[in-house]
Motif scaffolding. Sequence first.
Motif, PDB file in Angstrom:
ATOM      1  N   ALA A   1      -3.621  16.633 -13.002  1.00  0.00           N
ATOM      2  CA  ALA A   1      -4.283  17.822 -12.607  1.00  0.00           C
ATOM      3  C   ALA A   1      -4.312  18.132 -14.218  1.00  0.00           C
ATOM      4  CB  ALA A   1      -4.289  18.840 -11.449  1.00  0.00           C
ATOM      5  N   LEU A   2      -4.610  17.478 -15.071  1.00  0.00           N
ATOM      6  CA  LEU A   2      -4.222  17.736 -16.150  1.00  0.00           C
ATOM      7  C   LEU A   2      -4.790  19.412 -17.028  1.00  0.00           C
ATOM      8  CD1 LEU A   2      -2.137  16.959 -18.934  1.00  0.00           C
ATOM      9  CD2 LEU A   2      -4.663  16.168 -19.946  1.00  0.00           C
ATOM     10  N   GLN A   3      -3.319  20.274 -17.483  1.00  0.00           N
ATOM     11  CA  GLN A   3      -4.479  21.542 -17.923  1.00  0.00           C
ATOM     12  C   GLN A   3      -3.181  21.649 -19.885  1.00  0.00           C
ATOM     13  OE1 GLN A   3      -2.998  24.390 -15.631  1.00  0.00           O
ATOM     14  NE2 GLN A   3      -3.548  23.880 -13.678  1.00  0.00           N
ATOM     15  N   ALA A   4      -4.080  22.417 -20.173  1.00  0.00           N
ATOM     16  CA  ALA A   4      -3.082  22.385 -21.267  1.00  0.00           C
ATOM     17  C   ALA A   4      -2.069  23.136 -21.203  1.00  0.00           C
ATOM     18  CB  ALA A   4      -4.734  23.054 -22.136  1.00  0.00           C
ATOM     19  N   THR A   5      -2.259  24.023 -20.301  1.00  0.00           N
ATOM     20  CA  THR A   5      -1.146  25.005 -20.823  1.00  0.00           C
ATOM     21  C   THR A   5       0.418  23.575 -20.564  1.00  0.00           C
ATOM     22  OG1 THR A   5      -1.366  25.330 -18.317  1.00  0.00           O
ATOM     23  CG2 THR A   5      -2.058  27.065 -19.327  1.00  0.00           C
ATOM     24  N   VAL A   6       0.182  22.634 -19.804  1.00  0.00           N
ATOM     25  CA  VAL A   6       1.406  22.291 -19.299  1.00  0.00           C
ATOM     26  C   VAL A   6       1.732  21.368 -20.616  1.00  0.00           C
ATOM     27  CG1 VAL A   6       2.170  19.612 -18.267  1.00  0.00           C
ATOM     28  CG2 VAL A   6       0.349  20.891 -16.906  1.00  0.00           C
TER      29      VAL A   6
ATOM     30  N   LEU B   1       0.958  -1.172  -0.481  1.00  0.00           N
ATOM     31  CA  LEU B   1      -0.082   0.196   0.252  1.00  0.00           C
ATOM     32  C   LEU B   1       0.869   1.473  -0.462  1.00  0.00           C
ATOM     33  CD1 LEU B   1      -2.958   1.294  -0.185  1.00  0.00           C
ATOM     34  CD2 LEU B   1      -3.237   0.378   2.484  1.00  0.00           C
ATOM     35  N   LYS B   2       2.203   1.224   0.834  1.00  0.00           N
ATOM     36  CA  LYS B   2       2.625   2.301   0.799  1.00  0.00           C
ATOM     37  C   LYS B   2       3.922   1.992  -0.644  1.00  0.00           C
ATOM     38  CE  LYS B   2       3.691   1.743   5.078  1.00  0.00           C
ATOM     39  NZ  LYS B   2       4.804   0.747   6.442  1.00  0.00           N
ATOM     40  N   ILE B   3       3.433   1.540  -1.417  1.00  0.00           N
ATOM     41  CA  ILE B   3       4.475   1.777  -3.077  1.00  0.00           C
ATOM     42  C   ILE B   3       3.700   1.983  -3.515  1.00  0.00           C
ATOM     43  CG2 ILE B   3       5.204   0.834  -4.243  1.00  0.00           C
ATOM     44  CD1 ILE B   3       7.372  -0.296  -3.067  1.00  0.00           C
ATOM     45  N   LEU B   4       2.285   1.884  -3.709  1.00  0.00           N
ATOM     46  CA  LEU B   4       1.080   2.146  -3.934  1.00  0.00           C
ATOM     47  C   LEU B   4       0.951   3.678  -4.419  1.00  0.00           C
ATOM     48  CD1 LEU B   4      -1.252  -1.135  -4.030  1.00  0.00           C
ATOM     49  CD2 LEU B   4      -0.105  -0.013  -5.956  1.00  0.00           C
ATOM     50  N   LEU B   5       0.827   4.244  -3.144  1.00  0.00           N
ATOM     51  CA  LEU B   5       0.889   5.179  -3.161  1.00  0.00           C
ATOM     52  C   LEU B   5       1.457   6.280  -3.208  1.00  0.00           C
ATOM     53  CD1 LEU B   5      -1.463   5.352   0.623  1.00  0.00           C
ATOM     54  CD2 LEU B   5      -2.500   5.731  -1.939  1.00  0.00           C
ATOM     55  N   SER B   6       2.955   5.710  -2.558  1.00  0.00           N
ATOM     56  CA  SER B   6       4.139   6.393  -2.999  1.00  0.00           C
ATOM     57  C   SER B   6       4.567   6.924  -4.721  1.00  0.00           C
ATOM     58  CB  SER B   6       5.296   6.266  -2.770  1.00  0.00           C
ATOM     59  OG  SER B   6       5.277   5.706  -1.415  1.00  0.00           O
ATOM     60  N   VAL B   7       3.899   5.990  -5.272  1.00  0.00           N
ATOM     61  CA  VAL B   7       4.296   5.900  -6.589  1.00  0.00           C
ATOM     62  C   VAL B   7       2.947   6.417  -7.411  1.00  0.00           C
ATOM     63  CG1 VAL B   7       4.859   4.292  -8.865  1.00  0.00           C
ATOM     64  CG2 VAL B   7       6.395   3.856  -6.885  1.00  0.00           C
ATOM     65  N   LEU B   8       1.606   6.067  -7.054  1.00  0.00           N
ATOM     66  CA  LEU B   8       0.403   6.258  -7.856  1.00  0.00           C
ATOM     67  C   LEU B   8       0.219   7.845  -7.374  1.00  0.00           C
ATOM     68  CD1 LEU B   8      -0.594   2.021  -8.712  1.00  0.00           C
ATOM     69  CD2 LEU B   8       0.385   4.455 -10.486  1.00  0.00           C
ATOM     70  N   GLY B   9       0.164   7.432  -6.119  1.00  0.00           N
ATOM     71  CA  GLY B   9      -1.175   8.759  -5.331  1.00  0.00           C
ATOM     72  C   GLY B   9      -0.593  10.027  -5.833  1.00  0.00           C
ATOM     73  N   CYS B  10       0.946  10.791  -5.825  1.00  0.00           N
ATOM     74  CA  CYS B  10       0.558  11.650  -6.260  1.00  0.00           C
ATOM     75  C   CYS B  10       1.714  12.165  -7.191  1.00  0.00           C
ATOM     76  CB  CYS B  10       1.312  13.098  -4.685  1.00  0.00           C
ATOM     77  SG  CYS B  10      -0.195  12.786  -3.908  1.00  0.00           S
ATOM     78  N   PRO B  11       2.192  11.705  -8.538  1.00  0.00           N
ATOM     79  CA  PRO B  11       3.525  11.920  -9.314  1.00  0.00           C
ATOM     80  C   PRO B  11       2.832  13.197  -9.761  1.00  0.00           C
ATOM     81  CG  PRO B  11       1.643  10.816 -10.349  1.00  0.00           C
ATOM     82  CD  PRO B  11       1.335  10.118  -8.706  1.00  0.00           C
ATOM     83  N   LEU B  12       4.301  13.873 -10.396  1.00  0.00           N
ATOM     84  CA  LEU B  12       4.239  15.269 -10.829  1.00  0.00           C
ATOM     85  C   LEU B  12       5.127  15.190 -12.395  1.00  0.00           C
ATOM     86  CD1 LEU B  12       6.049  16.813  -7.531  1.00  0.00           C
ATOM     87  CD2 LEU B  12       3.788  16.983  -8.632  1.00  0.00           C
ATOM     88  N   PHE B  13       4.473  16.153 -13.256  1.00  0.00           N
ATOM     89  CA  PHE B  13       4.878  16.696 -14.310  1.00  0.00           C
ATOM     90  C   PHE B  13       6.716  16.652 -14.742  1.00  0.00           C
ATOM     91  CE2 PHE B  13       2.398  16.291 -17.651  1.00  0.00           C
ATOM     92  CZ  PHE B  13       1.295  16.236 -17.138  1.00  0.00           C
ATOM     93  N   PRO B  14       6.869  16.558 -15.109  1.00  0.00           N
ATOM     94  CA  PRO B  14       8.737  16.704 -15.442  1.00  0.00           C
ATOM     95  C   PRO B  14       9.512  18.371 -15.078  1.00  0.00           C
ATOM     96  CG  PRO B  14       8.214  15.681 -17.636  1.00  0.00           C
ATOM     97  CD  PRO B  14       6.565  15.789 -17.061  1.00  0.00           C
ATOM     98  N   VAL B  15       8.135  18.453 -15.875  1.00  0.00           N
ATOM     99  CA  VAL B  15       8.549  20.551 -15.945  1.00  0.00           C
ATOM    100  C   VAL B  15       7.083  21.102 -15.472  1.00  0.00           C
ATOM    101  CG1 VAL B  15       9.659  20.103 -18.362  1.00  0.00           C
ATOM    102  CG2 VAL B  15       7.448  20.224 -18.604  1.00  0.00           C
ATOM    103  N   SER B  16       6.981  22.655 -15.692  1.00  0.00           N
ATOM    104  CA  SER B  16       6.920  23.624 -14.813  1.00  0.00           C
ATOM    105  C   SER B  16       5.961  23.029 -15.799  1.00  0.00           C
ATOM    106  CB  SER B  16       7.127  24.414 -14.371  1.00  0.00           C
ATOM    107  OG  SER B  16       7.888  25.531 -15.106  1.00  0.00           O
ATOM    108  N   ALA B  17       4.730  24.294 -15.435  1.00  0.00           N
ATOM    109  CA  ALA B  17       3.380  24.615 -16.594  1.00  0.00           C
ATOM    110  C   ALA B  17       4.120  25.834 -17.421  1.00  0.00           C
ATOM    111  CB  ALA B  17       1.883  24.568 -15.433  1.00  0.00           C
ATOM    112  N   LEU B  18       4.608  26.773 -16.529  1.00  0.00           N
ATOM    113  CA  LEU B  18       5.010  27.909 -16.824  1.00  0.00           C
ATOM    114  C   LEU B  18       6.463  27.715 -17.866  1.00  0.00           C
ATOM    115  CD1 LEU B  18       2.284  30.335 -15.184  1.00  0.00           C
ATOM    116  CD2 LEU B  18       2.503  29.293 -16.962  1.00  0.00           C
TER     117      LEU B  18
END
Length: 386
Positions: free
Chosen positions: A207-212, A45-62
């Motif tokens: 939280a996908l945004q077009a600006t990404v 469960l900890k692995i699942l939450l660590s990897v799948l829970g809140c991953p980030l994009f490789p670059v900033s939106a701006l």
Amino acid sequence: MSRLAPLSEEPINEDDSANCSKKGLSWKNWLKTHLSLVFNKKSDLKILLSVLGCPLFPVSALSKPPINECLSTDMVASKSPLASHHESIQKEKKVSSSAQYIIQHFTAATGCRKSEGTVKNIFVTGKVTMAMVDELGATVGSVAGATGVAQKGCFVMWQMVPNKWLIELVVGGHKVIAGSDGNVAWRRTPWLGAHAAKGGVRPLRRALQATVFSSAQYMGEKRISSTDCFVLKLSADQVDLADRSDSTAEMIKHVIFGYFSQRSGLLVFLEDSYLTRIQSPGTYPTYWETTMATKIEDYRLVEGVMVAHSGQSNVIITRFGDNLKAGLSVTRMEETWTIDDVAFNVPGLSLDCFIPPKKSRKISPMRTWIGGRLCIGDKKPMVHGC
């Protein structure tokens, strides 16, 4: 106030929480516990939450414009023949225009272009099901194909234009919270407490945004699940990767590909991977590669905007290196998610909702190259307002 310790993007063991003080969690401690964590069923469960829970994009939106939108003076100078120089410029312009066309098609298809400037915040609720699996492609909610019990949960997510977000995810009795106030991104788990993310502030992958994708590179065409798609690529540059590295772990790459349907213009598939090189003094290097592929579907119209209401993510964590006697080690996991409710411009949502747990300081690492290797050292802490 003490600063938030740096946030690792890898799975973390609960036993390390006692070591997580002002100095943060070291990669050395992470390396010592990670082997038992990845292959310990109790830690699924900890692995699942660590990897799948809140991953980030490789670059900033701006982020800055893509490399194919501008030619450096070195590139221009290297093209001595006038014809070759002209051909190179035309090719770069064509690639750049293709990427911009795909983004414009996407914003038009989703309705984001019409709603631009009118949407101030977004509220989303949904459900998730996660599981460790033997083979990718098995149904997450079923017993077949799963090495452990499928974990079910729900999430609530808020976004405020342009770069603030907050998500609360509850799965299997564990609650994970992550967010960004536009200056610092952070995550809080029951086993580690609150931690700041390394490197620059990046958007939440959920939280996908077009600006990404505004700075993406056009990579061509590809057929995904019987759908002809245009492919756009985003990748972290060397400075960003260095900011997310330390003395024992070097982030080698983090890249993501977005697949946009040629027919509808909608984003139907995401595929990203990051590679980390881990080496303590006097040891052989070990490499960890995490790849995540997400199918995005069930688009529905919500207040004039097309929003995807379901999807499935497959993750493969691969560990390899010369010092591994057992050879290649692979861990697989899957997640399905559905959206229950979406609302725009929710009254009462203020900037205070996105303040991190504590005032934080982010260390700006000093980057030097010695013998072809990246060495990281800390400068004076740079304080960011919350």
